[in-house]
Design a protein around this motif. Structure first.
Motif, PDB file in Angstrom:
ATOM      1  N   VAL A 176      -2.197   5.794 -10.019  1.00 52.12           N
ATOM      2  CA  VAL A 176      -3.593   5.592 -10.402  1.00 52.12           C
ATOM      3  C   VAL A 176      -4.463   5.790  -9.166  1.00 52.12           C
ATOM      4  CG1 VAL A 176      -5.273   3.965 -11.317  1.00 52.12           C
ATOM      5  CG2 VAL A 176      -2.933   3.956 -12.198  1.00 52.12           C
ATOM      6  N   GLY A 177      -5.535   6.555  -9.314  1.00 53.48           N
ATOM      7  CA  GLY A 177      -6.419   6.780  -8.186  1.00 53.48           C
ATOM      8  C   GLY A 177      -5.715   7.548  -7.080  1.00 53.48           C
ATOM      9  N   ASP A 178      -6.060   7.240  -5.853  1.00 57.94           N
ATOM     10  CA  ASP A 178      -5.481   7.948  -4.728  1.00 57.94           C
ATOM     11  C   ASP A 178      -4.652   7.023  -3.839  1.00 57.94           C
ATOM     12  OD1 ASP A 178      -5.146  10.451  -3.525  1.00 57.94           O
ATOM     13  OD2 ASP A 178      -6.561   9.953  -1.930  1.00 57.94           O
ATOM     14  N   ASP A 179      -4.274   5.853  -4.356  1.00 54.79           N
ATOM     15  CA  ASP A 179      -3.469   4.897  -3.600  1.00 54.79           C
ATOM     16  C   ASP A 179      -2.004   5.011  -3.973  1.00 54.79           C
ATOM     17  OD1 ASP A 179      -5.575   3.853  -2.207  1.00 54.79           O
ATOM     18  OD2 ASP A 179      -5.885   2.151  -3.550  1.00 54.79           O
ATOM     19  N   VAL A 199       0.974  -7.884  13.491  1.00 53.32           N
ATOM     20  CA  VAL A 199      -0.298  -8.154  14.150  1.00 53.32           C
ATOM     21  C   VAL A 199      -1.470  -7.826  13.228  1.00 53.32           C
ATOM     22  CG1 VAL A 199      -1.827  -7.454  16.036  1.00 53.32           C
ATOM     23  CG2 VAL A 199       0.612  -7.814  16.481  1.00 53.32           C
ATOM     24  N   LYS A 200      -1.352  -6.729  12.499  1.00 48.09           N
ATOM     25  CA  LYS A 200      -2.502  -6.212  11.760  1.00 48.09           C
ATOM     26  C   LYS A 200      -2.660  -6.730  10.336  1.00 48.09           C
ATOM     27  CE  LYS A 200      -2.983  -1.921  14.375  1.00 48.09           C
ATOM     28  NZ  LYS A 200      -2.860  -0.440  14.373  1.00 48.09           N
ATOM     29  N   TYR A 201      -1.564  -7.201   9.693  1.00 47.59           N
ATOM     30  CA  TYR A 201      -1.729  -7.532   8.275  1.00 47.59           C
ATOM     31  C   TYR A 201      -2.718  -8.671   8.032  1.00 47.59           C
ATOM     32  CZ  TYR A 201       1.101 -11.832   7.680  1.00 47.59           C
ATOM     33  OH  TYR A 201       1.565 -13.119   7.701  1.00 47.59           O
ATOM     34  N   PRO A 202      -2.843  -9.670   8.930  1.00 46.23           N
ATOM     35  CA  PRO A 202      -3.869 -10.698   8.679  1.00 46.23           C
ATOM     36  C   PRO A 202      -5.286 -10.188   8.957  1.00 46.23           C
ATOM     37  CG  PRO A 202      -2.126 -11.500  10.162  1.00 46.23           C
ATOM     38  CD  PRO A 202      -2.037 -10.012  10.116  1.00 46.23           C
ATOM     39  N   GLN A 203      -5.407  -9.034   9.623  1.00 44.02           N
ATOM     40  CA  GLN A 203      -6.708  -8.527  10.026  1.00 44.02           C
ATOM     41  C   GLN A 203      -7.172  -7.344   9.182  1.00 44.02           C
ATOM     42  OE1 GLN A 203      -6.040  -7.440  14.122  1.00 44.02           O
ATOM     43  NE2 GLN A 203      -5.376  -9.497  14.705  1.00 44.02           N
ATOM     44  N   HIS A 208      -8.638  -5.009   1.091  1.00 46.41           N
ATOM     45  CA  HIS A 208      -7.216  -4.667   1.095  1.00 46.41           C
ATOM     46  C   HIS A 208      -6.326  -5.896   1.186  1.00 46.41           C
ATOM     47  CE1 HIS A 208      -8.535  -0.510   2.774  1.00 46.41           C
ATOM     48  NE2 HIS A 208      -8.530  -0.525   1.460  1.00 46.41           N
ATOM     49  N   ARG A 209      -6.842  -7.048   0.815  1.00 48.94           N
ATOM     50  CA  ARG A 209      -6.064  -8.275   0.930  1.00 48.94           C
ATOM     51  C   ARG A 209      -5.083  -8.394  -0.229  1.00 48.94           C
ATOM     52  NH1 ARG A 209     -10.379 -12.579   3.622  1.00 48.94           N
ATOM     53  NH2 ARG A 209     -10.311 -11.594   5.684  1.00 48.94           N
ATOM     54  N   GLY A 210      -4.029  -7.732  -0.068  1.00 46.56           N
ATOM     55  CA  GLY A 210      -2.917  -7.656  -0.989  1.00 46.56           C
ATOM     56  C   GLY A 210      -1.948  -6.713  -0.315  1.00 46.56           C
ATOM     57  N   LEU A 215      -0.609  -1.877   2.824  1.00 45.26           N
ATOM     58  CA  LEU A 215       0.282  -0.765   3.149  1.00 45.26           C
ATOM     59  C   LEU A 215      -0.434   0.575   3.040  1.00 45.26           C
ATOM     60  CD1 LEU A 215       3.634  -1.947   1.516  1.00 45.26           C
ATOM     61  CD2 LEU A 215       3.081  -1.814   3.954  1.00 45.26           C
ATOM     62  N   ASN A 216      -1.323   0.709   2.049  1.00 45.84           N
ATOM     63  CA  ASN A 216      -2.096   1.946   1.943  1.00 45.84           C
ATOM     64  C   ASN A 216      -3.021   2.111   3.143  1.00 45.84           C
ATOM     65  OD1 ASN A 216      -2.019   3.676  -0.773  1.00 45.84           O
ATOM     66  ND2 ASN A 216      -1.487   1.567  -1.283  1.00 45.84           N
ATOM     67  N   TRP A 217      -3.653   1.022   3.548  1.00 52.17           N
ATOM     68  CA  TRP A 217      -4.542   1.063   4.710  1.00 52.17           C
ATOM     69  C   TRP A 217      -3.756   1.346   5.988  1.00 52.17           C
ATOM     70  CZ3 TRP A 217      -4.655  -2.790   8.699  1.00 52.17           C
ATOM     71  CH2 TRP A 217      -5.707  -2.641   9.619  1.00 52.17           C
ATOM     72  N   PHE A 218      -2.630   0.665   6.155  1.00 51.07           N
ATOM     73  CA  PHE A 218      -1.842   0.801   7.381  1.00 51.07           C
ATOM     74  C   PHE A 218      -1.302   2.217   7.552  1.00 51.07           C
ATOM     75  CE2 PHE A 218       2.012   0.648   9.910  1.00 51.07           C
ATOM     76  CZ  PHE A 218       1.654  -0.165  10.973  1.00 51.07           C
TER      77      PHE A 218
END
Length: 242
Positions: A176-179, A199-203, A208-210, A215-218
């Motif tokens: 669905v979409g581009d994710d 280091v980055k997942y809490p930030q 993107h809080r899920g 993972l898509n953002w990272f």
């Protein structure tokens, strides 16, 4: 929001081999055409030498039923590659662990990754959603060259070892979409990526809080590859056996 459509028929079969010849697939997405081959035998793929594994996550003892289904379906494919079940501290029942081991699964306890934020309305996210962040531990499995992550709600309907040919940093289905959907994906474990994630997942950005959003953002700045939707398709309509 399960992925494969065999779930509610699984325990009704009395045979070791499920008959899928009479099943049809209905998918409500723009990649519907890619899913039509889901029950077709795939062409054999010659994998390069390497050490591969399937990985899933079990958050608590109550997930035993779905883990039975996933583990049994993996075993039926006769894959030579192990299934690793990462377990959180809430998997406490020794009989649960021993049962999963008896099916051939490898049990790997991992710590819970705390989720340091709440929903926009101020409420904490559910444990079932929060615990999914702990799948990030799979990037620490550097004894393997490549792993395929399988969501506990998946059921494998045929051998999918060909997925190990994908050697990008992250390969998955865009339903669905581009994710990317993170119910099933192929990745390369890496100590550097693992440390960076912790280091980055809490930030990660608020939207993107899920774990799927994270993972898509990272991986948006990493080498990624799209795989066919036939491997992981959200089913909109279930059709019974004929």
């Amino acid at each position: 929001d399960g992925h494969w459509f065999l779930w509610d028929r699984f325990y009704e079969s009395t045979n070791d081999e499920l008959d899928t010849s009479g099943m049809r697939l209905h998918v409500g997405s723009h990649r519907e055409h890619e899913a039509h081959g889901v029950l077709h035998q795939q062409d054999s793929v010659r994998l390069k030498r390497g050490k591969f594994a399937y990985v899933t996550l079990m958050c608590e003892d109550e997930w035993l039923t779905q883990m039975r289904v996933l583990t049994y379906s993996w075993k039926r494919t006769k894959s030579p590659f192990p299934l690793i079940i990462m377990t959180l501290p809430w998997v406490k029942d020794d009989s649960v662990i021993e049962e999963l081991k008896s099916y051939g699964a490898v049990i790997k306890p991992v710590p819970y990754l705390n989720v340091p934020f709440k929903r926009a309305n101020g409420k904490s996210i559910s444990f079932e959603k929060a615990c999914r962040y702990s799948k990030l531990h799979l990037w620490d499995l550097t004894e393997y060259d490549r792993v395929v992550y399988l969501d506990p709600l998946l059921l494998i309907v045929q051998n999918i070892d060909e997925l190990f040919q994908y050697d990008a940093a992250f390969s998955g289905v865009k339903v669905v979409g581009d994710d990317f959907n993170t119910g099933l994906f192929v990745t390369v474990p890496s100590k550097d990526i693992y440390k960076d994630m912790l280091v980055k997942y809490p930030q990660s950005p608020p939207e993107h809080r899920g774990e799927q959003g994270f993972l898509n953002w990272f991986f948006s700045k990493h080498d990624t590859r799209v795989i066919s939707a036939r491997y992981n398709t959200v089913i909109r309509q279930k059709v019974p056996f004929f």
